[in-house]
Design an enzyme around this catalytic site. Sequence first.
Site, mmCIF file in Angstrom:
data_model
loop_
_atom_site.group_PDB
_atom_site.id
_atom_site.type_symbol
_atom_site.label_atom_id
_atom_site.label_comp_id
_atom_site.label_asym_id
_atom_site.label_seq_id
_atom_site.Cartn_x
_atom_site.Cartn_y
_atom_site.Cartn_z
ATOM 1 N N ASN A 64 -0.177 -1.204 -1.030
ATOM 2 C CA ASN A 64 -0.124 0.099 -1.692
ATOM 3 C C ASN A 64 0.471 -0.115 -3.073
ATOM 4 O OD1 ASN A 64 0.295 2.692 -2.565
ATOM 5 N ND2 ASN A 64 1.776 3.241 -0.973
ATOM 6 N N TRP A 65 -0.386 -0.051 -4.074
ATOM 7 C CA TRP A 65 0.069 -0.373 -5.433
ATOM 8 C C TRP A 65 0.787 0.799 -6.097
ATOM 9 C CZ3 TRP A 65 -5.009 -3.197 -7.455
ATOM 10 C CH2 TRP A 65 -5.164 -4.381 -6.737
ATOM 11 N N LYS A 66 0.773 1.948 -5.464
ATOM 12 C CA LYS A 66 1.473 3.135 -5.991
ATOM 13 C C LYS A 66 1.064 3.373 -7.451
ATOM 14 C CE LYS A 66 5.021 2.448 -2.511
ATOM 15 N NZ LYS A 66 6.402 2.606 -2.077
ATOM 16 N N HIS B 144 2.103 9.894 2.695
ATOM 17 C CA HIS B 144 3.157 8.932 2.320
ATOM 18 C C HIS B 144 4.458 9.688 2.052
ATOM 19 C CE1 HIS B 144 5.373 5.861 0.175
ATOM 20 N NE2 HIS B 144 4.547 4.981 0.702
ATOM 21 N N GLU C 64 6.555 9.417 -0.184
ATOM 22 C CA GLU C 64 6.730 9.826 -1.583
ATOM 23 C C GLU C 64 5.989 11.127 -1.858
ATOM 24 O OE1 GLU C 64 5.579 6.029 -3.172
ATOM 25 O OE2 GLU C 64 7.419 5.188 -2.344
ATOM 26 N N GLU D 88 6.727 4.214 8.365
ATOM 27 C CA GLU D 88 7.471 3.801 7.166
ATOM 28 C C GLU D 88 8.816 4.532 7.119
ATOM 29 O OE1 GLU D 88 4.627 2.123 3.980
ATOM 30 O OE2 GLU D 88 4.875 4.245 3.608
ATOM 31 N N GLY E 207 11.174 0.369 -0.616
ATOM 32 C CA GLY E 207 11.621 -0.022 -1.947
ATOM 33 C C GLY E 207 13.099 -0.349 -2.029
ATOM 34 N N SER F 178 9.800 -2.447 2.715
ATOM 35 C CA SER F 178 10.358 -3.760 2.371
ATOM 36 C C SER F 178 9.793 -4.876 3.242
ATOM 37 C CB SER F 178 11.892 -3.722 2.427
ATOM 38 O OG SER F 178 12.392 -2.777 1.485
ATOM 39 N N GLY G 291 4.331 -2.270 -0.192
ATOM 40 C CA GLY G 291 4.481 -1.794 -1.562
ATOM 41 C C GLY G 291 4.780 -2.942 -2.516
ATOM 42 N N GLY G 292 6.056 -3.126 -2.823
ATOM 43 C CA GLY G 292 6.472 -4.093 -3.837
ATOM 44 C C GLY G 292 5.864 -5.477 -3.687
HETATM 45 P P1 13P Z 1 7.912 -1.294 -0.234
HETATM 46 O O1 13P Z 1 7.131 -2.393 0.447
HETATM 47 O O2 13P Z 1 8.024 -1.491 -1.724
HETATM 48 O O3 13P Z 1 9.206 -1.020 0.431
HETATM 49 O O4 13P Z 1 7.027 0.046 -0.081
HETATM 50 C C1 13P Z 1 6.548 0.378 1.172
HETATM 51 C C2 13P Z 1 5.598 1.500 1.024
HETATM 52 O O5 13P Z 1 5.968 2.605 0.673
HETATM 53 C C3 13P Z 1 4.182 1.226 1.301
HETATM 54 O O6 13P Z 1 3.437 2.396 1.356
#
Ligand code: 13P
Length: 253
Positions: free
Chosen positions: A10-12, A96, A98, A168, A174, A213, A234-235
């Site tokens: 997920n590149w956000k 999500h 967020e 999640e 993050g 993470s 994510g990251g």
């Molecule tokens: P991180 O891997 O950066 O913690 O993010 C997870 C995420 O929100 C994937 O959708």
Amino acid sequence: MARRAFFCGNWKLNGSIAESLALATDVRNGVASVRDVDVAVAPSFTALHAVAKRLEDGPVMVAAQDCFWEEKGAFTGEVAPSQLADAGCKLVILGHSERRQLFGELDAAVNLKTRAALRAGLTPIICIGETLTERDAGETLGRIQAQLDGALADMTDAELEGIVIAYEPVWAIGTGRNATPAQAQEVHHFIRTRLATRAPALAPKLRILYGGSMKPDNVRALMAEEDVDGGLVGGASLSAESFIRLVKEGSAS
Ligand code: 13P
């Protein structure tokens, strides 16, 4: 029940079209030889079509990060599931944390979006997870149950067959603080048990991803748990090198 491992990056809100193309190309090349795993990347809307074109005929699928539930009309700024399919998407991330926290998205909206995505032939990746306050208050499983039931309300078995769930925990996103394998397994098992009350034959087949993470060096331990079937990353998906390593480590366990 053997479920095929699945990792989605997920590149956000990251990346120009050129940067997204470069990352997608590196990911495709890096995972080409990895067997028995599904891989997807979720670029920003602006890069979806270009990335999908670049990845067509390859093993890496393209996911969007959200969609609306209507197909057309006066909904300024929204994107329909059929438009995502038209752009080359196969999946869409929905609900999500967020979106829930920053944009006020509710379970009822996630339900509408999920059903609309399925109608357009997309696979919804439905995200659920508790906050740290909820975990500390002992409300984790209750929160998960409410989000799951809300997202899947009134869905038929045929609809349920097309979904992927992502657990999640908000406190792990993050933060560099992943859920321990045991914490993840407890919730994943709860989710599968809950799904089984709705669709007993389907529940063992549905994939439940972990997100929060997830990194190349913790993916193996998480994947060793019975009900952890992959990751929403994510990251660690923003660098081809770390995402490829994560996919390789995760599918080897
Ligand atoms: P991180 O891997 O950066 O913690 O993010 C997870 C995420 O929100 C994937 O959708």
